[in-house]
Design a protein around this motif. Structure first.
Motif, PDB file in Angstrom:
ATOM      1  N   LEU A  24     -54.466 -77.124-133.838  1.00 49.67           N
ATOM      2  CA  LEU A  24     -53.298 -78.000-133.899  1.00 49.67           C
ATOM      3  C   LEU A  24     -52.261 -77.464-134.879  1.00 49.67           C
ATOM      4  CD1 LEU A  24     -51.946 -80.627-133.031  1.00 49.67           C
ATOM      5  CD2 LEU A  24     -53.149 -81.773-134.892  1.00 49.67           C
ATOM      6  N   LEU A  25     -52.712 -76.998-136.028  1.00 45.90           N
ATOM      7  CA  LEU A  25     -51.776 -76.419-136.997  1.00 45.90           C
ATOM      8  C   LEU A  25     -51.107 -75.171-136.444  1.00 45.90           C
ATOM      9  CD1 LEU A  25     -53.729 -76.908-140.340  1.00 45.90           C
ATOM     10  CD2 LEU A  25     -51.696 -78.127-139.554  1.00 45.90           C
ATOM     11  N   GLY A  26     -51.865 -74.343-135.724  1.00 48.14           N
ATOM     12  CA  GLY A  26     -51.285 -73.153-135.096  1.00 48.14           C
ATOM     13  C   GLY A  26     -50.253 -73.519-134.037  1.00 48.14           C
ATOM     14  N   ALA A  27     -50.541 -74.575-133.259  1.00 51.76           N
ATOM     15  CA  ALA A  27     -49.581 -75.021-132.241  1.00 51.76           C
ATOM     16  C   ALA A  27     -48.316 -75.559-132.889  1.00 51.76           C
ATOM     17  CB  ALA A  27     -50.229 -76.084-131.365  1.00 51.76           C
ATOM     18  N   LEU A  28     -48.466 -76.301-133.974  1.00 52.23           N
ATOM     19  CA  LEU A  28     -47.287 -76.809-134.680  1.00 52.23           C
ATOM     20  C   LEU A  28     -46.460 -75.674-135.279  1.00 52.23           C
ATOM     21  CD1 LEU A  28     -48.729 -79.979-136.443  1.00 52.23           C
ATOM     22  CD2 LEU A  28     -47.137 -79.882-134.516  1.00 52.23           C
ATOM     23  N   ALA A  66     -42.662 -74.694-134.294  1.00 51.20           N
ATOM     24  CA  ALA A  66     -41.598 -74.620-135.297  1.00 51.20           C
ATOM     25  C   ALA A  66     -40.873 -73.279-135.236  1.00 51.20           C
ATOM     26  CB  ALA A  66     -42.179 -74.844-136.685  1.00 51.20           C
ATOM     27  N   THR A  67     -41.596 -72.211-134.909  1.00 51.98           N
ATOM     28  CA  THR A  67     -40.959 -70.893-134.897  1.00 51.98           C
ATOM     29  C   THR A  67     -40.234 -70.624-133.580  1.00 51.98           C
ATOM     30  OG1 THR A  67     -43.020 -69.875-134.156  1.00 51.98           O
ATOM     31  CG2 THR A  67     -42.591 -69.885-136.525  1.00 51.98           C
ATOM     32  N   ALA A  68     -40.697 -71.236-132.490  1.00 56.21           N
ATOM     33  CA  ALA A  68     -40.043 -71.021-131.192  1.00 56.21           C
ATOM     34  C   ALA A  68     -39.903 -72.369-130.484  1.00 56.21           C
ATOM     35  CB  ALA A  68     -40.855 -70.050-130.351  1.00 56.21           C
ATOM     36  N   PRO A  69     -38.941 -73.187-130.922  1.00 56.23           N
ATOM     37  CA  PRO A  69     -38.850 -74.539-130.359  1.00 56.23           C
ATOM     38  C   PRO A  69     -38.481 -74.566-128.873  1.00 56.23           C
ATOM     39  CG  PRO A  69     -37.020 -74.117-131.841  1.00 56.23           C
ATOM     40  CD  PRO A  69     -37.950 -72.955-131.953  1.00 56.23           C
ATOM     41  N   VAL A  95     -40.255 -75.691-123.354  1.00 52.47           N
ATOM     42  CA  VAL A  95     -40.486 -75.238-121.982  1.00 52.47           C
ATOM     43  C   VAL A  95     -41.962 -75.384-121.619  1.00 52.47           C
ATOM     44  CG1 VAL A  95     -40.484 -73.183-120.493  1.00 52.47           C
ATOM     45  CG2 VAL A  95     -38.493 -73.713-121.889  1.00 52.47           C
ATOM     46  N   ALA A  96     -42.852 -75.033-122.537  1.00 53.17           N
ATOM     47  CA  ALA A  96     -44.285 -75.160-122.280  1.00 53.17           C
ATOM     48  C   ALA A  96     -44.679 -76.625-122.095  1.00 53.17           C
ATOM     49  CB  ALA A  96     -45.084 -74.532-123.419  1.00 53.17           C
TER      50      ALA A  96
END
Length: 91
Positions: free
Chosen positions: A30-34, A38-41, A46-47
């Protein structure tokens, strides 16, 4: 010659020593997804839209398949064991 029967003891509860294994694995994901969001909003948006549209398309497609099947029965026979019947009906 005597035969001994093997006995096993079943204990209720989780099979691992630590019951919090799932949340411990989900937290870094979850932290990696957040962080990725944040880096590629734009890519994250789109995802997310793609997942929502794919879910809705699957719901509509499965509904159409159930309507087309009507009130038919599917039957699978396992010789000497059982007969499994599946009934599909639309809402």
């Amino acid at each position: 010659m005597t035969r001994r029967s093997l006995q096993t003891v079943a204990r209720p509860g989780p099979q691992t020593d630590d019951a919090a294994l799932g949340p411990a694995l989900a937290a870094p994901l979850l932290l990696g997804a957040l962080l990725a969001a944040a880096t590629a909003p734009v890519l994250a948006a789109v995802a997310a839209v793609t997942v929502v549209l794919a879910t809705k398309a699957a719901q509509l497609g499965l509904g159409a398949l159930a309507r087309r099947a009507g009130d038919r029965f599917g039957r699978v026979e396992l010789p000497g064991v059982a007969t499994v019947s599946v009934h599909i009906s639309p809402r």
